[in-house]
Design a protein around this motif. Sequence first.
Motif, PDB file in Angstrom:
ATOM      1  N   LEU A  49      -0.040  11.135  10.451  1.00 15.18           N
ATOM      2  CA  LEU A  49      -1.157  11.574   9.616  1.00 15.18           C
ATOM      3  C   LEU A  49      -0.917  13.000   9.137  1.00 15.18           C
ATOM      4  N   TYR A  50      -0.446  13.833  10.036  1.00 17.47           N
ATOM      5  CA  TYR A  50      -0.234  15.263   9.777  1.00 17.47           C
ATOM      6  C   TYR A  50       0.749  15.481   8.636  1.00 17.47           C
ATOM      7  N   MET A  51       1.799  14.673   8.596  1.00 13.21           N
ATOM      8  CA  MET A  51       2.828  14.852   7.571  1.00 13.21           C
ATOM      9  C   MET A  51       2.724  13.843   6.430  1.00 13.21           C
ATOM     10  N   ALA A  52       1.533  13.247   6.261  1.00  9.72           N
ATOM     11  CA  ALA A  52       1.214  12.400   5.109  1.00  9.72           C
ATOM     12  C   ALA A  52       2.073  11.147   5.004  1.00  9.72           C
ATOM     13  N   GLY A  53       2.554  10.665   6.152  1.00 12.49           N
ATOM     14  CA  GLY A  53       3.268   9.390   6.135  1.00 12.49           C
ATOM     15  C   GLY A  53       2.310   8.220   6.053  1.00 12.49           C
ATOM     16  N   HIS A  54       1.078   8.447   6.540  1.00 13.48           N
ATOM     17  CA  HIS A  54       0.090   7.372   6.596  1.00 13.48           C
ATOM     18  C   HIS A  54      -1.322   7.928   6.463  1.00 13.48           C
ATOM     19  N   VAL A  55      -2.238   7.030   6.090  1.00 18.42           N
ATOM     20  CA  VAL A  55      -3.664   7.331   6.154  1.00 18.42           C
ATOM     21  C   VAL A  55      -4.208   6.640   7.407  1.00 18.42           C
ATOM     22  N   GLN A  56      -5.469   6.892   7.716  1.00 18.72           N
ATOM     23  CA  GLN A  56      -6.054   6.394   8.953  1.00 18.72           C
ATOM     24  C   GLN A  56      -5.929   4.877   9.104  1.00 18.72           C
ATOM     25  N   SER A  57      -6.240   4.133   8.061  1.00 17.94           N
ATOM     26  CA  SER A  57      -6.220   2.673   8.178  1.00 17.94           C
ATOM     27  C   SER A  57      -4.820   2.142   8.460  1.00 17.94           C
ATOM     28  N   ASP A  58      -3.784   2.801   7.953  1.00 21.15           N
ATOM     29  CA  ASP A  58      -2.407   2.406   8.264  1.00 21.15           C
ATOM     30  C   ASP A  58      -2.167   2.484   9.768  1.00 21.15           C
ATOM     31  N   LEU A  59      -2.685   3.550  10.363  1.00 17.98           N
ATOM     32  CA  LEU A  59      -2.443   3.825  11.777  1.00 17.98           C
ATOM     33  C   LEU A  59      -3.247   2.901  12.682  1.00 17.98           C
ATOM     34  N   THR A  60      -4.509   2.650  12.336  1.00 17.17           N
ATOM     35  CA  THR A  60      -5.300   1.754  13.166  1.00 17.17           C
ATOM     36  C   THR A  60      -4.764   0.318  13.079  1.00 17.17           C
ATOM     37  N   ALA A  61      -4.343  -0.105  11.894  1.00 13.77           N
ATOM     38  CA  ALA A  61      -3.781  -1.449  11.750  1.00 13.77           C
ATOM     39  C   ALA A  61      -2.476  -1.575  12.525  1.00 13.77           C
ATOM     40  N   GLY A  62      -1.631  -0.554  12.440  1.00 13.27           N
ATOM     41  CA  GLY A  62      -0.370  -0.585  13.173  1.00 13.27           C
ATOM     42  C   GLY A  62      -0.593  -0.584  14.673  1.00 13.27           C
ATOM     43  N   GLN A  78       0.850  -1.189   0.000  1.00  7.43           N
ATOM     44  CA  GLN A  78       0.000   0.000   0.000  1.00  7.43           C
ATOM     45  C   GLN A  78       0.892   1.248   0.000  1.00  7.43           C
ATOM     46  N   PRO A  79       0.952   2.012  -1.089  1.00  4.53           N
ATOM     47  CA  PRO A  79       1.836   3.182  -1.136  1.00  4.53           C
ATOM     48  C   PRO A  79       1.464   4.227  -0.088  1.00  4.53           C
ATOM     49  N   ALA A  80       2.476   4.860   0.465  1.00  4.28           N
ATOM     50  CA  ALA A  80       2.243   5.939   1.425  1.00  4.28           C
ATOM     51  C   ALA A  80       1.535   7.099   0.736  1.00  4.28           C
ATOM     52  N   PRO A  81       0.794   7.911   1.481  1.00  4.64           N
ATOM     53  CA  PRO A  81       0.095   9.052   0.880  1.00  4.64           C
ATOM     54  C   PRO A  81       1.000   9.959   0.062  1.00  4.64           C
ATOM     55  N   PHE A  82       2.219  10.201   0.536  1.00  8.41           N
ATOM     56  CA  PHE A  82       3.100  11.106  -0.208  1.00  8.41           C
ATOM     57  C   PHE A  82       3.650  10.474  -1.477  1.00  8.41           C
ATOM     58  N   VAL A  83       3.456   9.151  -1.638  1.00  8.24           N
ATOM     59  CA  VAL A  83       3.801   8.491  -2.903  1.00  8.24           C
ATOM     60  C   VAL A  83       2.642   8.680  -3.881  1.00  8.24           C
ATOM     61  N   LEU A  84       1.433   8.545  -3.379  1.00  8.84           N
ATOM     62  CA  LEU A  84       0.252   8.731  -4.221  1.00  8.84           C
ATOM     63  C   LEU A  84       0.103  10.190  -4.650  1.00  8.84           C
ATOM     64  N   ASP A  85       0.515  11.106  -3.765  1.00  5.53           N
ATOM     65  CA  ASP A  85       0.452  12.537  -4.059  1.00  5.53           C
ATOM     66  C   ASP A  85       1.754  13.188  -3.588  1.00  5.53           C
ATOM     67  N   PRO A  86       2.776  13.209  -4.462  1.00  5.45           N
ATOM     68  CA  PRO A  86       4.093  13.735  -4.078  1.00  5.45           C
ATOM     69  C   PRO A  86       4.072  15.183  -3.591  1.00  5.45           C
ATOM     70  N   SER A  87       3.023  15.942  -3.933  1.00 13.74           N
ATOM     71  CA  SER A  87       2.960  17.326  -3.487  1.00 13.74           C
ATOM     72  C   SER A  87       2.781  17.427  -1.970  1.00 13.74           C
ATOM     73  N   LEU A  88       2.373  16.322  -1.340  1.00 13.97           N
ATOM     74  CA  LEU A  88       2.193  16.328   0.112  1.00 13.97           C
ATOM     75  C   LEU A  88       3.527  16.391   0.850  1.00 13.97           C
ATOM     76  N   ARG A  89       4.574  15.845   0.220  1.00 11.33           N
ATOM     77  CA  ARG A  89       5.893  15.860   0.834  1.00 11.33           C
ATOM     78  C   ARG A  89       6.962  16.037  -0.243  1.00 11.33           C
ATOM     79  N   PRO A  90       7.123  17.244  -0.767  1.00  8.77           N
ATOM     80  CA  PRO A  90       8.133  17.476  -1.807  1.00  8.77           C
ATOM     81  C   PRO A  90       9.543  17.100  -1.343  1.00  8.77           C
ATOM     82  N   ASP A  91       9.772  17.161  -0.026  1.00  9.54           N
ATOM     83  CA  ASP A  91      11.095  16.846   0.516  1.00  9.54           C
ATOM     84  C   ASP A  91      11.462  15.379   0.351  1.00  9.54           C
ATOM     85  N   LYS A  92      10.489  14.522   0.057  1.00 12.61           N
ATOM     86  CA  LYS A  92      10.764  13.092  -0.110  1.00 12.61           C
ATOM     87  C   LYS A  92      11.317  12.763  -1.502  1.00 12.61           C
ATOM     88  N   HIS A  93      11.156  13.687  -2.458  1.00 10.50           N
ATOM     89  CA  HIS A  93      11.718  13.523  -3.812  1.00 10.50           C
ATOM     90  C   HIS A  93      11.295  12.187  -4.445  1.00 10.50           C
TER      91      HIS A  93
END
Length: 286
Positions: free
Chosen positions: A256-269, A192-207
């Motif tokens: 969640l705040y920095m787009a590393g995960h979506v809600q389901s990632d966090l509840t599962a973890g 499951q790709p991280a949010p910033f992979v699906l939308d790179p604009s969420l974390r431009p620093d990740k390149h």
Amino acid sequence: MNAPRRIPWPYAVIALLAVAAAAFGVLRPQTSPAAASTTAKKKPGATERIKQNPPPKLFTDAAIAPIGKQAAAQRKKADAVFAQWKAEHGTARDDKAFAAWAAQQVPAPPTAAERATELREVQQLGKTRTAAGKKAATWLELYGKKDIWKLYLHDQRELIPAQQGTAEKAELKSALKLAKTISDQLAAKDKQPAPFVLDPSLRPDKHIKPGAKGPYSYPSRHAARAATAVTILSALSAHRAEDYRWMQDEVIYSRLYMAGHVQSDLTAGTFLGDLIGDYEVAVNGN
């Protein structure tokens, strides 16, 4: 009777570090220049790393409250599921069998449509970011995997016999490693790709390069480790459980705040970490 007032995290940590530093200076035996040179080359531990980079102002209780409710729900769910393992296996340690069983208990990842909805929620949250929020999230991302929990345990170990403290340190280290191993295996399987992979604009620093598939984010490693640590620490020092859970909520919300995960990632973890924590507490008799 009013409940004791919780000391805000930055001040509590600074106070802890001051006490630890003072005790270290008083109790440490004198060493030779050669031994001192060797000590100087030793990699700094969690206490020293956080001392060098103290926490900034973290998120408000109001901001983390919703994620805290979700974490509490996962904890209750995990306790009920772990009771099934305990009924069948008792309290004997069998990490290999438990890891395979625990991985099977984690829910399947959300559908593409469900994940798209979760991504939109992260995108909306991203629009509200502030400089202070980014600073808090960056600090929590850096220290939330292991160092915060090691520092909390260090605090506990100051007042117990050395042999017991050493055993508890080994227990926490082993549990955090198990949480990483299982969450990494599931992430590699579910892809499951991280949010910033699906939308790179969420974390431009990740390149993120065009067409990239990973990093994968289901389940969250931060959430798994935090829940594992909090379960163990709370068993060792129940009167501080509220503080541990507060910090857990801070760490989870930061992802969640920095787009590393979506809600389901966090509840599962969180669910996975609670299972692991229950297992470690049971086999260690805490």
